[in-house]
Design an enzyme around this catalytic site. Structure first.
Site, PDB file in Angstrom:
ATOM      1  N   CYS A   1       1.374  -1.471  -0.202  1.00  0.00           N
ATOM      2  CA  CYS A   1       0.056  -0.209  -0.272  1.00  0.00           C
ATOM      3  C   CYS A   1       0.540   1.343  -0.232  1.00  0.00           C
ATOM      4  CB  CYS A   1      -0.711   0.169   1.222  1.00  0.00           C
ATOM      5  SG  CYS A   1      -1.414  -1.158   1.768  1.00  0.00           S
TER       6      CYS A   1
ATOM      7  N   ARG B   1       3.391  -0.341  -5.314  1.00  0.00           N
ATOM      8  CA  ARG B   1       3.105  -0.637  -4.091  1.00  0.00           C
ATOM      9  C   ARG B   1       1.720  -1.610  -3.826  1.00  0.00           C
ATOM     10  NH1 ARG B   1       6.945   1.793  -0.457  1.00  0.00           N
ATOM     11  NH2 ARG B   1       5.826   0.948   1.423  1.00  0.00           N
TER      12      ARG B   1
ATOM     13  N   TRP C   1      -2.915  -2.101  -1.296  1.00  0.00           N
ATOM     14  CA  TRP C   1      -2.534  -4.044  -1.685  1.00  0.00           C
ATOM     15  C   TRP C   1      -3.055  -4.922  -0.911  1.00  0.00           C
ATOM     16  CZ3 TRP C   1       0.076  -8.286   0.421  1.00  0.00           C
ATOM     17  CH2 TRP C   1       0.156  -9.431  -0.419  1.00  0.00           C
TER      18      TRP C   1
ATOM     19  N   ASN D   1      -0.710   2.202   6.193  1.00  0.00           N
ATOM     20  CA  ASN D   1      -0.007   0.637   5.368  1.00  0.00           C
ATOM     21  C   ASN D   1       0.414  -0.095   6.308  1.00  0.00           C
ATOM     22  OD1 ASN D   1       1.994  -1.115   3.477  1.00  0.00           O
ATOM     23  ND2 ASN D   1       3.540   0.657   3.732  1.00  0.00           N
ATOM     24  N   GLY D   2       0.550  -1.389   5.986  1.00  0.00           N
ATOM     25  CA  GLY D   2       0.499  -2.218   7.168  1.00  0.00           C
ATOM     26  C   GLY D   2      -0.259  -3.012   8.047  1.00  0.00           C
TER      27      GLY D   2
ATOM     28  N   GLU E   1      16.570 -16.518 -11.103  1.00  0.00           N
ATOM     29  CA  GLU E   1      16.086 -15.175 -11.922  1.00  0.00           C
ATOM     30  C   GLU E   1      15.523 -15.244 -12.646  1.00  0.00           C
ATOM     31  OE1 GLU E   1      15.533 -12.375 -10.107  1.00  0.00           O
ATOM     32  OE2 GLU E   1      15.574 -10.684 -10.990  1.00  0.00           O
TER      33      GLU E   1
ATOM     34  N   LYS F   1      12.126 -14.064 -13.473  1.00  0.00           N
ATOM     35  CA  LYS F   1      11.221 -12.450 -14.181  1.00  0.00           C
ATOM     36  C   LYS F   1       9.905 -13.030 -15.174  1.00  0.00           C
ATOM     37  CE  LYS F   1      12.429 -10.615 -12.864  1.00  0.00           C
ATOM     38  NZ  LYS F   1      13.550  -9.652 -11.568  1.00  0.00           N
TER      39      LYS F   1
ATOM     40  N   GLU G   1       6.554 -13.966 -13.415  1.00  0.00           N
ATOM     41  CA  GLU G   1       5.820 -12.827 -12.753  1.00  0.00           C
ATOM     42  C   GLU G   1       5.404 -11.731 -13.607  1.00  0.00           C
ATOM     43  OE1 GLU G   1       8.563 -10.253 -10.310  1.00  0.00           O
ATOM     44  OE2 GLU G   1       9.902 -10.372 -12.051  1.00  0.00           O
TER      45      GLU G   1
ATOM     46  N   HIS H   1      16.945 -36.464 -12.610  1.00  0.00           N
ATOM     47  CA  HIS H   1      16.476 -37.151 -11.176  1.00  0.00           C
ATOM     48  C   HIS H   1      14.603 -37.380 -11.284  1.00  0.00           C
ATOM     49  CE1 HIS H   1      20.525 -37.340  -9.974  1.00  0.00           C
ATOM     50  NE2 HIS H   1      20.574 -37.142  -9.879  1.00  0.00           N
TER      51      HIS H   1
ATOM     52  N   LYS I   1       5.336  -3.266  -5.036  1.00  0.00           N
ATOM     53  CA  LYS I   1       6.508  -3.220  -4.966  1.00  0.00           C
ATOM     54  C   LYS I   1       7.299  -3.377  -4.354  1.00  0.00           C
ATOM     55  CE  LYS I   1      10.458  -1.543  -7.419  1.00  0.00           C
ATOM     56  NZ  LYS I   1      11.095  -3.103  -7.711  1.00  0.00           N
TER      57      LYS I   1
HETATM   58  C1  F6R Z   1      11.144  -9.821  -8.258  1.00  0.00           C
HETATM   59  C2  F6R Z   1      10.894  -8.600  -7.484  1.00  0.00           C
HETATM   60  C3  F6R Z   1      10.727  -9.125  -5.923  1.00  0.00           C
HETATM   61  C4  F6R Z   1      11.630  -8.734  -4.876  1.00  0.00           C
HETATM   62  C5  F6R Z   1      11.502  -9.075  -3.930  1.00  0.00           C
HETATM   63  C6  F6R Z   1      12.320  -8.548  -2.126  1.00  0.00           C
HETATM   64  O1  F6R Z   1      11.489  -8.977  -9.464  1.00  0.00           O
HETATM   65  O2  F6R Z   1      11.094  -7.559  -7.487  1.00  0.00           O
HETATM   66  O3  F6R Z   1      11.161 -10.928  -6.010  1.00  0.00           O
HETATM   67  O4  F6R Z   1      12.869  -9.085  -6.056  1.00  0.00           O
HETATM   68  O5  F6R Z   1      10.485  -8.971  -3.210  1.00  0.00           O
HETATM   69  O6  F6R Z   1      12.577  -6.851  -3.059  1.00  0.00           O
HETATM   70  P1  F6R Z   1      13.693  -6.290  -2.001  1.00  0.00           P
HETATM   71  O7  F6R Z   1      14.438  -6.139  -2.969  1.00  0.00           O
HETATM   72  O8  F6R Z   1      12.415  -4.813  -1.963  1.00  0.00           O
HETATM   73  O9  F6R Z   1      13.492  -6.655  -0.493  1.00  0.00           O
END
Ligand code: F6R
Length: 606
Positions: free
Chosen positions: A2, A27, A73, A99-100, A479, A483, A486, A502, A601
């Site tokens: 949020c 967010r 969110w 937020n929280g 990674e 990508k 998501e 395996h 985010k």
């Molecule tokens: C994927 C992504 C998330 C963040 C994760 C940790 O693209 O962005 O997997 O890497 O939520 O976020 P931070 O780095 O802000 O702790």
């Protein structure tokens, strides 16, 4: 999660509120809402669509110069209008954005219901509005103090009281909240990207602090009401760096910014061919006392940590464990004062990582964090910080955040290897030279864009994709796979190439796309065998290796080449084609790339 904003000043509040919420939409975007005070009455506007939907003719007419806003969110209750913030108290005297998570909201709700308060939403936030009203006896400071005293959990709050047409109240506890200070207005926001267009002067509110903000004065107290000192900091991010700059999406802009972001992260830390950290929190003696490195992070930050494990063990010969922060904290970890914990986080606000840091510190471990956002909760909670100077990252899917985390990992490894004498002078020189070249090599890797775009359009309808690799290639496959899934919603899995046989190889059938990462030179032959194994089962192989590799061209249907770099820095160039692949697959499918479904985010819930 949020995002919250608030405004008090000479101009109308609505312009800042809407502009700020648009910046904070990453967010969470389940709903959005604003409350503006006009003639001692709140006008509340909410939507279950995007923030832009709040720009109505009615909103345009709001001339009040005190207001709050929220982008949600969903945690408690579905994403509908009733659960959208702001929430009002029983007689509409208070408006609140939050937020929280209020952990004890159920018992507070029961108490308030028994006293006759009615609840319109399923949210935990509504208890705050009612508590404020319950404790308000014409003394706002007392009402806020008593309310905060009842709350357990994490919260950043923006509060308005209809009796006070010139007062914005902000409260912070374990969720980010920043005050922007300017001559004409004072504002609050969860993140500086919302504040930068208004002012570059900010106050980072601390946990358990309450701010009473009027247009020309800010009073900050602790939760007992005792005045606190605050410092105004100057931020150096500019508005342009937080905007799209001509790209269709922030993600593509941020992918393309990586050479520059890595350069920013590295450039002031190499002097006379040596890695140098200004005012560093670890001296040689301390470094030598560590017998173990423990890396923690979530998502892509965890994946950067997996790269870190290989790099540290190779360069420093220190046993290194990497754990997902949410698992680490409940695992009774075997760490102590001889363990260096490295926490990795772009946002610096990830709740699981923050909690894991506290767990590590409780056990005597020294915590060094690798963070992008200056003044963030993780930066503050750690014993020392190495910042990644990536600039603001807006797209939910991280790219330059991850790349700059890798750069800091390499810098630290080279710095420590010199002091621990685990590398020769020649090896250190070679590593530093490659570090200096890294931005250029990443730029070169970006040249695969056209090939990748074509490949992406061919495979956009793939039902699933496998990414396989060994050692650092395996770390990158984690990674690359994340990508893709998501942002394009295609199911994908990352697998250690040697482990496939395996069990998981049973999933490989005709036309299964398998991406084979072959950047680690010494394991190239082993990868060729694994490629043959999946090809024998009908897989279509998409390979990634260093240039001019005839052997791989015979085996793989699609080939992408990456520039040669130091054998421990491969991940930085190898991830590039797969960030682009995920982006162009998602673009071809018409996905909402910067704001993928169900994500946010900054993950400030556990
Ligand atoms: C994927 C992504 C998330 C963040 C994760 C940790 O693209 O962005 O997997 O890497 O939520 O976020 P931070 O780095 O802000 O702790």
């Amino acid at each position: 999660m949020c995002g919250i904003v608030g405004f008090v000043g000479n101009d109308r509040a609505i312009d800042f509120l809407i502009g700020g919420l648009e910046k904070l939409e990453y967010r969470g975007y389940d709903s959005a809402g604003i409350a503006v005070l006009n003639n001692n009455k709140f006008t509340v506007n909410k939507t279950t669509k995007r923030v832009a939907d709040l720009k109505t003719k009615e909103t345009e007419k709001l001339i009040g110069n005190l207001g709050i806003g929220h982008t949600r969110w969903a945690t408690h209750g579905k994403p509908d209008l009733l659960n959208a913030h702001p929430h009002l108290s029983e007689t509409q005297k208070f408006a609140v954005v939050h937020n929280g998570i209020i952990e004890n909201y159920q018992s507070l709700k029961q108490e308030l219901v028994a006293e006759g308060y009615t609840f319109k939403s399923e949210t935990d936030t509504e208890v705050i509005a009612h508590l404020l009203e319950k404790y308000y006896k014409n003394d706002i400071k007392e009402a806020v103090k008593k309310t905060v005293d009842r709350l357990k959990g994490s919260y950043a709050l923006g509060i308005l009281c209809s009796d006070l047409p010139d007062c914005l109240i902000a409260v912070k506890n374990f969720s980010p909240l920043i005050i922007g200070v300017s001559e004409n207005a004072n504002v609050i926001a969860s993140d500086i990207t919302a504040i930068v267009p208004t002012t570059k002067k900010v106050i980072y509110l601390e946990d358990e602090q309450i701010a009473f903000i009027i247009s020309h004065e800010i009073i900050i107290t602790d939760k007992m009401g005792k005045p606190c000192k605050s410092e105004v900091s100057q931020i150096d991010w500019n508005v342009e760096s937080a905007q799209k700059g001509g790209y269709d999406h922030f993600m593509l802009k941020e992918i393309m910014e990586q050479p520059n972001a890595i350069e920013q992260t590295i450039k002031n830390r190499i002097k006379q061919n040596e890695v140098y950290f200004e005012d560093f929190c670890i001296d040689e003696e301390k470094l030598k006392s560590f017998e173990k490195i423990q890396i923690i992070g979530c998502g892509s930050a965890y994946h950067a940590g997996v790269v870190g494990k290989y790099v540290f063990e190779e360069m420093l010969r220190i046993p290194t464990q990497v754990d997902i922060a949410s698992e680490f904290r409940y695992s009774n970890p075997v760490i102590n004062e001889k363990t260096l914990t490295i926490a990795i986080s772009q946002s610096g606000e990830t709740a699981d990582t923050l909690a894991a840091i506290k767990e590590a510190q409780k056990r005597g471990s020294f915590v060094l964090s690798i963070v992008n956002v200056v003044g963030s909760s993780i930066a503050k909670a750690s014993n020392g910080v190495l910042y990644t100077w990536a600039g603001p990252e807006i797209s939910v899917a991280t790219t330059k955040g991850y790349s700059t985390q890798l750069a800091v990992i390499y810098l630290f490894a080279v710095w420590a290897a010199k002091r621990l004498k685990t590398a020769t002078k020649e090896e250190l020189n070679a590593a530093v030279e490659e570090l200096i070249k890294l931005p250029k090599l990443v730029k070169e890797a970006l040249k695969c864009e056209k090939t990748i775009k074509e490949t992406a359009s061919k495979y956009k309808d793939a039902a699933s994709v496998f990414y396989i690799g060994r050692n650092l290639d395996y770390a990158v496959s984690l990674e690359a796979s994340l990508k893709l899934k998501e942002i394009s919603y295609i199911h994908s899995e990352a697998y250690a190439a040697g482990e496939l046989k395996h069990g998981t190889i049973s999933l490989v059938q005709d036309n299964q796309l398998v991406v084979a990462l072959c950047g680690v030179e010494r394991l190239f032959e082993k990868m060729l065998s694994n490629i043959k194994e999946v090809k024998a089962r009908g897989a279509v192989v998409f390979s990634c290796s260093e240039k001019a590799n005839k052997q791989i061209e015979r085996e793989a249907m699609i080939n992408v080449y990456i520039p040669k770099t130091h054998n421990l820095f491969t991940a930085s160039v190898e991830i590039i084609p797969f960030q682009l692949f995920a982006y162009y697959v998602a673009a071809a499918k018409g996905c909402d790339i910067d704001k993928p479904r169900n994500l946010a985010k900054s993950v400030t819930v556990e």
